[in-house]
Design a protein around this motif. Structure first.
Motif, PDB file in Angstrom:
ATOM      1  N   TYR A  20       0.832  -1.198   0.000  1.00  0.00           N
ATOM      2  CA  TYR A  20       0.000   0.000   0.000  1.00  0.00           C
ATOM      3  C   TYR A  20       0.871   1.254   0.000  1.00  0.00           C
ATOM      4  N   LEU A  36      -5.162   5.709   1.882  1.00  0.00           N
ATOM      5  CA  LEU A  36      -4.369   4.492   1.762  1.00  0.00           C
ATOM      6  C   LEU A  36      -4.820   3.768   0.501  1.00  0.00           C
ATOM      7  N   ASN A  38      -4.082   0.850  -2.856  1.00  0.00           N
ATOM      8  CA  ASN A  38      -3.368  -0.174  -3.611  1.00  0.00           C
ATOM      9  C   ASN A  38      -2.742   0.541  -4.802  1.00  0.00           C
ATOM     10  N   LEU A 116      -7.799  -5.814   4.968  1.00  0.00           N
ATOM     11  CA  LEU A 116      -6.999  -4.599   5.080  1.00  0.00           C
ATOM     12  C   LEU A 116      -7.002  -4.101   6.519  1.00  0.00           C
ATOM     13  N   ASN A 160      -2.792  -6.613  -7.767  1.00  0.00           N
ATOM     14  CA  ASN A 160      -3.688  -6.454  -6.617  1.00  0.00           C
ATOM     15  C   ASN A 160      -5.033  -7.146  -6.877  1.00  0.00           C
TER      16      ASN A 160
END
Length: 195
Positions: A20, A36, A38, A116, A160
């Motif tokens: 991240y 935050l 990906n 997450l 991802n």
């Protein structure tokens, strides 16, 4: 020459391998926000249509109804924070906790619905790091109707796969950040700057 070509190997590896990135944007009125995200790191030789003259990019997806998107449209200067958690390589997003048993004032860990969230809780408990890197750059929203968007979306999904809900939405666009500089600090408070 891409700015990232000047990075030492450990910084380049951090940017390539982190799961991240914290993306900081700012509105035209100087109201900041941090998200935050990906992301993928795209080296110069892997950019769309293999334009080897281009810089390396950080690419992420965002919804068009977010503050982050509005900020990027109004003010394309962004800051990206990469943090090298030394425990991150051994963490599993399915673990309940880093500790073997809870402290007296801590309830028994329970499974979180968000992988997450689980990972972030583990990272916050660890609070250990080797270095952090603050990269600055220029963000560009990629036209969702062209081949470049599909190219980067495919790469983003490949790297991802668990983030497809954030990448494939109807009002999702991709943003590429051309990296212009980096400031790196380590656990001994040593700082290096790369332009």
């Amino acid at each position: 020459m891409s700015c990232t070509d000047k990075f030492p190997p450990h910084l380049r590896e951090l940017v390539k391998s982190s799961k991240y990135v914290h993306v900081a944007t700012c509105s035209r009125d100087c109201v900041p926000t941090v998200s935050l995200m990906n992301y993928i790191y795209v080296p110069a030789d892997k950019t769309y249509e293999n334009n080897k003259d281009e810089n390396a990019y950080i690419v992420f997806a965002t919804l068009t109804n977010t503050e982050k998107y509005r900020n990027i449209c109004a003010n394309p200067k962004v800051s990206l924070l990469f943090h090298d958690w030394i425990t991150a390589k051994s963490l599993s997003v399915r673990k309940h906790s880093l500790s073997q048993s809870p402290t007296p004032d801590q309830p028994e860990p329970s499974e979180h619905p968000s992988k997450l969230l689980n990972l972030l809780q583990e990272l916050n408990q660890a609070e250990l790091f080797q270095m952090s890197a603050n990269l600055r750059g220029q963000a560009t929203v990629i036209d969702p109707n062209n081949g470049e968007s599909k190219y980067y979306k495919d790469l983003l999904l490949k790297v991802n796969p668990d983030a497809h809900v954030f990448i494939q939405g109807d009002n999702t666009v991709l943003v590429k950040v051309q990296i212009e500089s980096a400031k790196v600090s380590d656990a001994e408070n040593n700082t290096s700057v790369y332009n």
